[in-house]
Enzyme design. Structure first.
Site, PDB file in Angstrom:
ATOM      1  N   ARG A 240       0.855  -1.201   0.000  1.00 19.97           N
ATOM      2  CA  ARG A 240       0.000   0.000   0.000  1.00 19.97           C
ATOM      3  C   ARG A 240       0.886   1.245   0.000  1.00 19.97           C
ATOM      4  O   ARG A 240       0.594   2.236  -0.652  1.00 19.97           O
ATOM      5  CB  ARG A 240      -0.959   0.010   1.207  1.00 19.97           C
ATOM      6  CG  ARG A 240      -1.649   1.358   1.388  1.00 19.97           C
ATOM      7  CD  ARG A 240      -2.922   1.338   2.247  1.00 19.97           C
ATOM      8  NE  ARG A 240      -2.889   0.419   3.355  1.00 19.97           N
ATOM      9  CZ  ARG A 240      -2.150   0.579   4.465  1.00 19.97           C
ATOM     10  NH1 ARG A 240      -1.390   1.646   4.609  1.00 19.97           N
ATOM     11  NH2 ARG A 240      -2.176  -0.319   5.425  1.00 19.97           N
TER      12      ARG A 240
ATOM     13  N   TYR B 101     -16.592  17.588 -14.769  1.00 14.02           N
ATOM     14  CA  TYR B 101     -16.983  16.179 -14.795  1.00 14.02           C
ATOM     15  C   TYR B 101     -18.052  15.925 -13.724  1.00 14.02           C
ATOM     16  O   TYR B 101     -17.938  16.428 -12.599  1.00 14.02           O
ATOM     17  CB  TYR B 101     -15.728  15.326 -14.541  1.00 14.02           C
ATOM     18  CG  TYR B 101     -16.014  13.855 -14.426  1.00 14.02           C
ATOM     19  CD1 TYR B 101     -16.486  13.132 -15.521  1.00 14.02           C
ATOM     20  CD2 TYR B 101     -15.836  13.183 -13.224  1.00 14.02           C
ATOM     21  CE1 TYR B 101     -16.761  11.787 -15.417  1.00 14.02           C
ATOM     22  CE2 TYR B 101     -16.100  11.830 -13.115  1.00 14.02           C
ATOM     23  CZ  TYR B 101     -16.569  11.133 -14.208  1.00 14.02           C
ATOM     24  OH  TYR B 101     -16.837   9.803 -14.099  1.00 14.02           O
TER      25      TYR B 101
ATOM     26  N   ASP C  59      -7.469  19.723 -13.745  1.00 13.59           N
ATOM     27  CA  ASP C  59      -7.788  18.364 -14.195  1.00 13.59           C
ATOM     28  C   ASP C  59      -7.433  18.317 -15.683  1.00 13.59           C
ATOM     29  O   ASP C  59      -8.126  18.909 -16.517  1.00 13.59           O
ATOM     30  CB  ASP C  59      -9.283  18.089 -13.959  1.00 13.59           C
ATOM     31  CG  ASP C  59      -9.685  16.671 -14.366  1.00 13.59           C
ATOM     32  OD1 ASP C  59      -9.038  16.094 -15.264  1.00 13.59           O
ATOM     33  OD2 ASP C  59     -10.673  16.155 -13.807  1.00 13.59           O
TER      34      ASP C  59
ATOM     35  N   LYS D  40      -8.650   7.385 -19.016  1.00 17.60           N
ATOM     36  CA  LYS D  40      -9.000   7.949 -20.327  1.00 17.60           C
ATOM     37  C   LYS D  40      -7.812   7.879 -21.279  1.00 17.60           C
ATOM     38  O   LYS D  40      -7.366   6.806 -21.616  1.00 17.60           O
ATOM     39  CB  LYS D  40      -9.535   9.370 -20.134  1.00 17.60           C
ATOM     40  CG  LYS D  40     -10.516   9.504 -18.946  1.00 17.60           C
ATOM     41  CD  LYS D  40     -11.819   8.751 -19.134  1.00 17.60           C
ATOM     42  CE  LYS D  40     -12.711   8.691 -17.892  1.00 17.60           C
ATOM     43  NZ  LYS D  40     -12.999   9.935 -17.219  1.00 17.60           N
TER      44      LYS D  40
HETATM   45  C1  PLP Z   1     -13.462  10.312 -15.912  1.00 19.05           C
HETATM   46  C2  PLP Z   1     -13.059  11.601 -15.355  1.00 19.05           C
HETATM   47  C3  PLP Z   1     -12.743  11.736 -13.993  1.00 19.05           C
HETATM   48  C4  PLP Z   1     -12.886  10.588 -13.001  1.00 19.05           C
HETATM   49  O1  PLP Z   1     -11.986   9.563 -13.250  1.00 19.05           O
HETATM   50  P1  PLP Z   1     -12.272   8.000 -12.949  1.00 19.05           P
HETATM   51  O2  PLP Z   1     -11.035   7.346 -13.427  1.00 19.05           O
HETATM   52  O3  PLP Z   1     -13.515   7.614 -13.692  1.00 19.05           O
HETATM   53  O4  PLP Z   1     -12.480   7.885 -11.471  1.00 19.05           O
HETATM   54  C5  PLP Z   1     -12.300  12.965 -13.549  1.00 19.05           C
HETATM   55  N1  PLP Z   1     -12.187  14.029 -14.389  1.00 19.05           N
HETATM   56  C6  PLP Z   1     -12.498  13.935 -15.692  1.00 19.05           C
HETATM   57  C7  PLP Z   1     -12.351  15.132 -16.569  1.00 19.05           C
HETATM   58  C8  PLP Z   1     -12.947  12.729 -16.219  1.00 19.05           C
HETATM   59  O5  PLP Z   1     -13.275  12.662 -17.528  1.00 19.05           O
END
Ligand code: PLP
Length: 376
Positions: A45, A97, A171, A196
């Site tokens: 961890r 998001y 982000d 993504k």
């Molecule tokens: C998908 C997404 C998230 C969250 O990520 P997960 O891997 O699904 O937990 C956060 N910010 C953006 C812009 C996203 O597209």
């Protein structure tokens, strides 16, 4: 070294045990100690060599000093929000998001954190919305799903003049570090859903944080271990493997999306196309300045309202009707009914006639033919 080289090599020297070229999946929970405390790793961890490689790799790609990996993008976001204290205020983009909005409003608000939302593309509005308690400014650019653009360097300039300088968090999921590096533009912390573009193959859920500040990194690293939302070694391996082709994929995603956005703009059944690569996009000039390409995400509004949007999204054959984005395969969705249900009936609610495309790396002609038959 250049980005393309770092994507393949950063954090990934040949494995010391057998010289494996690819970072091994260190599937172990614990490590033998030569003497008590005499060991590089003790418990998985806290640290794992596959994760260490991924953390070093993403730090190099974002031009940052420290990287931290998490079990999901939301776990990464959660860790950053744990820097806050009751009474603190977060100023966020008015298009984020859905899951980010949800954790703000339905998790952290209960712990005494205040959130408000602003048009991040408008620097005067940002300046006016800052409070004496603002500890964090949360920016998405391009935003999900409206592809709005915020001027990262401009916002950093506004915050530099604020009495208690808030942390600027970006982000960077939609752009990926190949197209945009927020730390160089003045951001303090970059977060990613590596699910993504970084993973890129729709086969892993993962999150990352990158930053330069040593003290903040110590605190986040402490939280990563204390809270424990860490990724498994296989997940780290999959993200590392995905990242190796990130430059090639982002080039194709961007080229395909540019062609499709232009084609949609000329289509009689399309009312509006949102893509920062189009000169008509209000954020085009800023995007062209701070990004090296415009990415693979397009949103558009069809004529005929929500029912027609649903019909079109269900009529594609190559574009798969699915949530998520950033994989090699093209996806289509209706945000109001799918990814963004958590902002329904809120000030951030999305037009139910909006369709979002994650343009993959297939041949653009095949993708356009599919959209043509679905719109017809
Ligand atoms: C998908 C997404 C998230 C969250 O990520 P997960 O891997 O699904 O937990 C956060 N910010 C953006 C812009 C996203 O597209």
């Amino acid at each position: 070294m250049h980005f393309e080289t770092l994507a393949i090599h950063a954090g990934q020297a040949p494995d010391p045990a057998y010289g494996a070229v690819m970072v091994p999946i260190y599937q172990t929970s614990t490590y033998v100690q030569k003497k008590i405390g005499e060991t590089e790793y003790d418990y998985a961890r806290t640290a794992n060599p596959t994760r260490t490689a991924l953390q070093a790799c993403i730090a190099a790609l974002e031009g940052g000093k420290h990287g931290l990996a998490f079990a999901s993008g939301m776990a990464a976001i959660d860790c950053v929000l744990r820097l806050l204290r009751p009474g603190d205020h977060v100023l966020a983009s008015n298009d984020v998001y859905g899951g980010t909005y949800r954790i703000f409003e339905r998790v952290y608000r209960d712990y005494g954190i205040a959130f408000s939302f602003v048009e991040m593309g408008d620097l005067d509005a940002v300046r006016a919305a800052l409070r004496s308690t603002t500890r964090m400014v949360w920016v998405e650019t391009p935003t999900n799903p409206l592809l709005k653009i915020a001027d990262i360097a401009g916002i950093a300039g506004v915050l530099a003049q604020a009495p208690a300088r808030p942390l600027l968090v970006v982000d960077n999921t939609f752009a990926s570090p190949y197209l945009q590096r927020p730390l160089a533009l003045g951001a303090d912390i970059v977060v990613h859903s590596a699910t993504k573009y970084l993973g890129g193959h729709s086969d892993v859920v993962s999150g990352l944080v990158v930053l330069n500040d040593d003290a903040l990194h110590d605190r986040l690293k402490f939280l990563q271990n204390a809270v424990g939302a860490v990724p498994g070694p296989l997940d780290c391996f999959l993200v590392l493997r995905g990242i190796k082709t990130l430059p090639l994929r982002m080039e194709r995603h961007s080229a395909n999306a540019m062609r499709i956005a232009a084609w949609l703009t000329a289509h009689p059944r399309v009312a509006q196309v949102l893509y920062p690569g189009l000169p008509s996009h209000p954020g085009h000039a800023i995007a062209a300045k701070q990004m090296s390409g415009f990415g693979g995400m397009i949103s558009f509004v069809v004529k005929g309202g929500p029912a027609e949007a649903r019909r079109v999204a269900e009529a594609t054959r190559l574009f798969a009707l699915a949530e998520s984005l950033g994989g090699v395969e093209s996806l289509i969705e209706v945000p109001a009914a799918m990814t963004h249900t958590s902002v329904a009936n809120s000030p951030l609610a999305v037009d139910p006639a909006l369709i979002r495309l994650s343009v993959g790396i297939e041949h653009a002609d095949d993708l356009i033919a599919d959209l043509a038959q679905a719109l017809a």
